[in-house]
Design a protein around this motif. Structure first.
Motif, short mmCIF file in Angstrom:
data_model
loop_
_atom_site.label_atom_id
_atom_site.label_comp_id
_atom_site.label_asym_id
_atom_site.label_seq_id
_atom_site.Cartn_x
_atom_site.Cartn_y
_atom_site.Cartn_z
N TRP A 296 -2.46 -3.53 -10.01
CA TRP A 296 -3.81 -4.09 -9.93
C TRP A 296 -3.92 -5.35 -10.78
N THR A 300 -4.57 -8.98 -9.04
CA THR A 300 -5.74 -9.74 -9.47
C THR A 300 -5.34 -11.17 -9.80
N SER A 400 -2.21 -10.40 -1.86
CA SER A 400 -2.74 -9.55 -2.93
C SER A 400 -3.58 -8.40 -2.37
N LEU A 401 -4.40 -8.68 -1.37
CA LEU A 401 -5.24 -7.63 -0.78
C LEU A 401 -4.40 -6.63 0.02
N ILE A 402 -3.40 -7.14 0.73
CA ILE A 402 -2.52 -6.24 1.48
C ILE A 402 -1.79 -5.30 0.53
N LEU A 404 -2.63 -4.22 -2.38
CA LEU A 404 -3.50 -3.24 -3.02
C LEU A 404 -3.87 -2.09 -2.10
N PHE A 405 -3.91 -2.33 -0.80
CA PHE A 405 -4.40 -1.31 0.12
C PHE A 405 -3.34 -0.81 1.11
N TRP A 406 -2.15 -1.38 1.08
CA TRP A 406 -1.06 -0.89 1.91
C TRP A 406 -0.36 0.24 1.15
N PRO A 407 -0.32 1.46 1.68
CA PRO A 407 0.23 2.60 0.94
C PRO A 407 1.64 2.38 0.40
N THR A 409 3.00 -0.20 -0.99
CA THR A 409 2.96 -0.84 -2.30
C THR A 409 1.90 -0.22 -3.22
N ALA A 410 0.78 0.20 -2.65
CA ALA A 410 -0.29 0.74 -3.48
C ALA A 410 0.15 1.99 -4.24
N ASN A 411 1.04 2.80 -3.64
CA ASN A 411 1.49 4.04 -4.27
C ASN A 411 2.79 3.88 -5.05
#
Length: 427
Positions: A296, A300, A400-402, A404-407, A409-411
């Motif tokens: 995050w 950012t 950056s948005l992808i 954060l919400f693409w599993p 990379t997000a996980n």
């Protein structure tokens, strides 16, 4: 394989053990900055040729692009403290040879090319060894802070080394400036004697190092990255960031002269504003440490970078003061983006694989600069200089948005270490 965790006492005294290495790098990087500025200035004064300067840049880039992954494989196999000591010593010896040539007035541009190549080759070993050692000596919760301190240090050297180098060149002959680089390298080597750097355990550590074994190690490193979708996505993202942003900064002199109708001083102010921002952003990260989740923090910073680049792309010719503020903004965002990303890789990648992973990232990122210019130059001539800033800014903000919400990379950060380790292919 299990990733070792430090004992409570080791965690308590980590800074005492890590400080000598970091302080040594302060000296070494400062000396290298002085030497690089002095050599480039000598080439400029001696030849006045853009081809010569481009060739010098190429010789300083190629070893890390072409040989980086093989250097990383050796770093993962060899003692990392010895690698750093030998790399710094080899760089100092190469520079000493150049000092002798200059002292006897025998130096030629091709001598400088060779030394730049050797210095880059030494850095191809030293940098991944340093990054891989950091994760074994610094507790995970402090990795972002150390990354921020590194970013601030690099930014400060980029600001200070050129004017200090110019000042010293007005007082001393070139060999004296190069001698400072040799002295600072020796300081870094001697400080490394004071520390013990943990070495990851390998089942094949006693195997004789052969070209075939090194190639196999490189292949295993690539398989490790490919088998871990989250890491592969981060690698591709870092590569794309460099592809989009580095050409934009390379086009900055043309943006100043053609769009803002400025002079050299205006370019200097923009570069200084960026450098000051990098220092402040690195200091901010080293004190703050970032959000609890490193991804995050990094995203950012990347989103802010995208906004800043797009802003540069939409400025009218009369808005130079705003451009100065945006360059300062981009400088602050740089360590906020890169620092946590490096810390994330250090925290999640198996220690015995980090040399290979870091060099693959670095090699691909470095290769994107000339490749990006192949696209950016024609596009800038066709659609206008500011077009590439808009393209780069949109790309960075979207990534950056992808992320954060693409599993995938997000996980990445919440994946258990045992599961991460299992991604390593068997030898």
């Amino acid at each position: 394989m299990s990733i070792p965790s430090p004992s409570p006492d080791a965690d308590r005294y980590w800074l005492r053990r890590f400080a000598p290495i970091w302080i040594g790098q302060v000296f070494s990087l400062f000396g290298s900055g002085l030497a690089h500025f002095a050599l480039i200035w000598w080439l400029t004064q001696t030849t006045g040729s853009a081809v010569v300067l481009a060739t010098a840049s190429l010789f300083g880039l190629l070893p890390q692009v072409l040989l980086g992954p093989f250097a990383g494989a050796l770093v993962d196999r060899w003692n990392r403290r010895r690698v750093m000591m030998l790399a710094d010593s080899a760089i100092a010896m190469a520079t000493l040879g150049l000092v002798i040539l200059f002292a006897f007035e025998r130096a030629q541009p091709w001598h400088v090319y060779v030394v730049l190549f050797l210095r880059s080759l030494g850095n191809a070993f030293h940098w991944p060894a340093m990054q891989a050692s950091t994760s074994l000596m610094v507790p995970e919760r402090h990795l972002s802070r150390i990354a921020g301190a590194n970013q601030a240090l690099n930014g400060l050297i980029n600001i200070a080394a050129p004017p200090i180098g110019a000042f010293l060149l007005a007082l001393w002959p070139l060999p004296h400036i190069l001698a400072i680089d040799i002295l600072t390298a020796l300081i870094a080597v001697n400080l490394l004697w004071l520390v013990h750097i943990p070495q990851p355990q390998r089942t094949d550590a006693e195997s004789a190092v052969t070209p075939r074994l090194v190639v196999r190690d490189v292949r295993d490193g690539l398989r490790y990255i490919a088998a871990w979708p989250g890491l592969l996505a981060i690698l591709l993202m870092a590569t794309l960031i460099n592809f989009l942003l580095n050409p934009a900064f390379a086009l900055l002199p043309l943006l100043v002269t053609r769009h803002f109708r400025g002079e050299a001083i205006h370019l200097g102010w923009l570069e200084s504003g960026y450098g000051i921002g990098v220092v402040l952003g690195g200091l901010l990260l080293s004190v703050w440490g970032g959000f609890r989740r490193k991804l995050w923090t990094s995203m950012t910073g990347l989103f802010a970078t995208g906004l800043g680049a797009m802003g540069m792309g939409f400025l009218p010719p009369s808005a130079y003061p705003i451009a100065l503020g945006l360059m300062f903004w981009l400088g602050i965002a740089n360590p906020i983006t890169n620092g946590p990303l490096f810390a994330l890789v250090q925290a999640r990648v198996a220690p015995e694989m980090q040399g290979r992973v870091f060099t693959v990232i670095h090699s691909l990122a470095s290769a994107m600069t000339p490749l990006g210019m192949l696209f950016a130059g024609p596009i800038a001539d066709w659609l206008g200089l500011q077009t590439w800033y808009i393209i780069g800014g949109l790309g960075c903000s979207a990534m950056s948005l992808i992320a954060l919400f693409w599993p995938v990379t997000a996980n990445l950060e919440s994946q258990p270490l045992s599961k991460v380790a299992s991604a390593e292919p068997s030898s």
